[in-house]
Design a protein around this motif. Structure first.
Motif: not given
Length: 134
Positions: A7-11, A37-41, A44-47, A75-77
């Motif tokens: 879901e995070m990747w989709r967003r 700012s949302q993309i940056s945050l 970071e959350l995805i990482e 992105e393949y995880l």
């Protein structure tokens, strides 16, 4: 875990596409500050979440431990988790093409640099059998 990461990747992709279209329409970076700012945050959350998920995956499904970093292909995880049988775990020392191939997740552990790659490269790595990469 995987659903949250997916879901995070989709967003992330949705916001990135939206920002691209807004730039194309002539909006400046000042106008798009909130989206950036949302993309940056989200990045970071995805990482952080990817590190947690890959660390857990290594503990439960491999003989490798002590994840240090994800070097490439984060992105393949979600795909690796959902379709384990189609991914091979390689040691990069044995498979030098892991750094240049597409569809590869390269990561470092305390002792080595490893990569998950598509099962078409089975000659280089461990396949997924009985719930573990062996």
């Amino acid at each position: 875990m995987k659903n949250t990461l997916t879901e995070m990747w989709r967003r992330f992709n949705l916001l990135s596409d939206f920002k691209y279209e807004m730039n194309r329409l002539g909006y400046s970076s000042g106008d798009l500050f909130v989206i950036e700012s949302q993309i940056s945050l989200l990045n970071e959350l995805i990482e952080i979440e990817s590190m947690n998920i890959l660390n857990e995956l290594l503990k439960t499904r491999t003989y490798h431990r002590l994840l240090k970093s994800i070097d490439r292909g984060i992105e393949y995880l979600p795909e690796i988790i959902s379709d384990c049988e189609n991914w091979v775990l390689n040691n990069v020392k044995d498979d030098s093409n892991a750094w240049i191939d597409k569809d590869v997740l390269v990561f470092s552990t305390r002792n080595s640099i490893l990569a998950f790659s598509k099962s078409t490269r089975i000659e280089f790595g461990n396949t997924y059998l009985d719930g573990k990469w062996q």
